[in-house]
Design a protein around this motif. Structure first.
Motif, PDB file in Angstrom:
ATOM      1  N   UNK A  41       0.813  -1.223   0.000  1.00 23.57           N
ATOM      2  CA  UNK A  41       0.000   0.000   0.000  1.00 23.57           C
ATOM      3  C   UNK A  41       0.845   1.272   0.000  1.00 23.57           C
ATOM      4  N   UNK A  42       2.097   1.175   0.488  1.00 23.92           N
ATOM      5  CA  UNK A  42       2.997   2.331   0.423  1.00 23.92           C
ATOM      6  C   UNK A  42       3.694   2.420  -0.936  1.00 23.92           C
ATOM      7  N   UNK A  43       3.568   1.349  -1.737  1.00 20.00           N
ATOM      8  CA  UNK A  43       4.278   1.249  -3.017  1.00 20.00           C
ATOM      9  C   UNK A  43       5.785   1.372  -2.774  1.00 20.00           C
ATOM     10  N   UNK A  44       6.240   0.666  -1.769  1.00 18.84           N
ATOM     11  CA  UNK A  44       7.628   0.732  -1.316  1.00 18.84           C
ATOM     12  C   UNK A  44       8.395  -0.489  -1.818  1.00 18.84           C
ATOM     13  N   UNK A  45       9.586  -0.271  -2.293  1.00 18.38           N
ATOM     14  CA  UNK A  45      10.443  -1.366  -2.728  1.00 18.38           C
ATOM     15  C   UNK A  45      10.807  -2.239  -1.530  1.00 18.38           C
ATOM     16  N   UNK A  46      10.773  -3.554  -1.723  1.00 16.44           N
ATOM     17  CA  UNK A  46      11.137  -4.449  -0.623  1.00 16.44           C
ATOM     18  C   UNK A  46      12.638  -4.437  -0.360  1.00 16.44           C
ATOM     19  N   UNK A  47      13.397  -3.749  -1.210  1.00 17.80           N
ATOM     20  CA  UNK A  47      14.826  -3.556  -0.952  1.00 17.80           C
ATOM     21  C   UNK A  47      15.050  -2.487   0.107  1.00 17.80           C
ATOM     22  N   UNK A  48      13.997  -1.723   0.403  1.00 16.68           N
ATOM     23  CA  UNK A  48      14.087  -0.652   1.404  1.00 16.68           C
ATOM     24  C   UNK A  48      13.468  -1.177   2.699  1.00 16.68           C
ATOM     25  N   UNK A  49      14.292  -1.483   3.702  1.00 17.86           N
ATOM     26  CA  UNK A  49      13.763  -2.113   4.922  1.00 17.86           C
ATOM     27  C   UNK A  49      12.850  -1.188   5.731  1.00 17.86           C
ATOM     28  N   UNK A  50      11.991  -1.808   6.507  1.00 18.23           N
ATOM     29  CA  UNK A  50      11.113  -1.100   7.434  1.00 18.23           C
ATOM     30  C   UNK A  50      11.751  -1.127   8.816  1.00 18.23           C
ATOM     31  N   UNK A  51      11.446  -0.131   9.622  1.00 18.09           N
ATOM     32  CA  UNK A  51      11.968  -0.120  10.983  1.00 18.09           C
ATOM     33  C   UNK A  51      10.898  -0.625  11.946  1.00 18.09           C
ATOM     34  N   UNK A  52      11.321  -0.881  13.158  1.00 21.10           N
ATOM     35  CA  UNK A  52      10.387  -1.348  14.168  1.00 21.10           C
ATOM     36  C   UNK A  52      10.462  -0.470  15.403  1.00 21.10           C
ATOM     37  N   UNK A  53       9.377  -0.509  16.161  1.00 23.89           N
ATOM     38  CA  UNK A  53       9.293   0.176  17.454  1.00 23.89           C
ATOM     39  C   UNK A  53       9.294  -0.877  18.544  1.00 23.89           C
ATOM     40  N   UNK A  54       9.992  -0.568  19.622  1.00 23.08           N
ATOM     41  CA  UNK A  54       9.930  -1.371  20.840  1.00 23.08           C
ATOM     42  C   UNK A  54       9.713  -0.413  22.013  1.00 23.08           C
ATOM     43  N   UNK A  55       9.300  -0.953  23.145  1.00 22.55           N
ATOM     44  CA  UNK A  55       8.942  -0.113  24.288  1.00 22.55           C
ATOM     45  C   UNK A  55      10.132   0.376  25.108  1.00 22.55           C
ATOM     46  N   UNK A  56      11.244  -0.366  25.060  1.00 26.81           N
ATOM     47  CA  UNK A  56      12.376  -0.008  25.919  1.00 26.81           C
ATOM     48  C   UNK A  56      13.640  -0.709  25.445  1.00 26.81           C
ATOM     49  N   UNK A  57      14.756  -0.372  26.080  1.00 28.98           N
ATOM     50  CA  UNK A  57      16.044  -0.941  25.667  1.00 28.98           C
ATOM     51  C   UNK A  57      16.095  -2.452  25.907  1.00 28.98           C
ATOM     52  N   UNK A  58      15.400  -2.927  26.928  1.00 31.24           N
ATOM     53  CA  UNK A  58      15.358  -4.374  27.191  1.00 31.24           C
ATOM     54  C   UNK A  58      14.807  -5.109  25.966  1.00 31.24           C
ATOM     55  N   UNK A  59      13.714  -4.603  25.386  1.00 33.81           N
ATOM     56  CA  UNK A  59      13.127  -5.245  24.203  1.00 33.81           C
ATOM     57  C   UNK A  59      13.967  -5.007  22.948  1.00 33.81           C
ATOM     58  N   UNK A  60      14.682  -3.900  22.899  1.00 34.11           N
ATOM     59  CA  UNK A  60      15.597  -3.650  21.797  1.00 34.11           C
ATOM     60  C   UNK A  60      16.709  -4.698  21.799  1.00 34.11           C
TER      61      UNK A  60
END
Length: 178
Positions: A41-60
């Motif tokens: 839906x973003x029409x984004x190339x799959x060569x361009x990675x997506x980022x993720x969110x986590x709640x804290x450094x422990x989960x990072x």
């Protein structure tokens, strides 16, 4: 409304909520199908990675390898508008189809984003809610209809959205790169 977002993510559906930078298009980071839908839906190339969110450094640290000398830096600037590029751990829990050797990972500071992450038990993919290459959205009224029609839940709250994208810091090498 936060409970509706959480329920949608747990059911592998797409959602949108504000962050301290721009509005996020988000989904469960463990679900190949919903991640694929974001690319489509973003029409984004799959060569361009997506980022993720986590709640804290422990989960990072559960997802990424962090050199000891970078822990204080991440603790100092997180939560906040900084996306860290880090090597993925060998026991990578994220789908291999989308996440290979490294990951962009952020601990957001926006109270809505934090509330969502604190109630979820999974990391989430979170990317700007725009067509790839177009301007990021910092007002709910500007969410493209072509994307909005795919969303199961949206929180509209422009108050704390700065409109400034996160700073990217690459911590995959011995030298920090911006």
């Amino acid at each position: 409304m936060i409970s509706k977002i959480i329920n949608a993510i747990q059911n592998n559906l797409l959602v949108c909520f504000p962050t301290e930078t721009v509005y996020a298009l988000a989904c469960n980071a463990l679900d190949n199908e919903s991640i694929g839908e974001i690319y489509q839906i973003k029409k984004r190339s799959q060569n361009k990675p997506l980022s993720i969110f986590v709640s804290d450094i422990y989960n990072l640290i559960k997802i990424a390898k962090v050199k000891e000398r970078y822990i204080d830096l991440i603790n100092h600037f997180s939560p906040g508008p900084i996306t860290y590029i880090l090597p993925l751990k060998n026991n990578n829990i994220l789908p291999n189809a989308f996440f290979k050797d490294s990951i962009g990972i952020r601990i957001p500071e926006h109270p809505i984003a934090i509330s969502i992450l604190n109630k979820l038990k999974v990391p989430i993919v979170a990317t700007s809610i725009n067509i790839s290459g177009e301007k990021s959205v910092c007002k709910a009224d500007d969410i493209p209809q072509s994307i909005k029609q795919h969303l199961s839940a949206v929180i509209e709250d422009d108050e704390l959205v700065s409109g400034i994208e996160s700073t990217i810091i690459d911590l995959t090498e011995d030298k920090i790169r911006f």
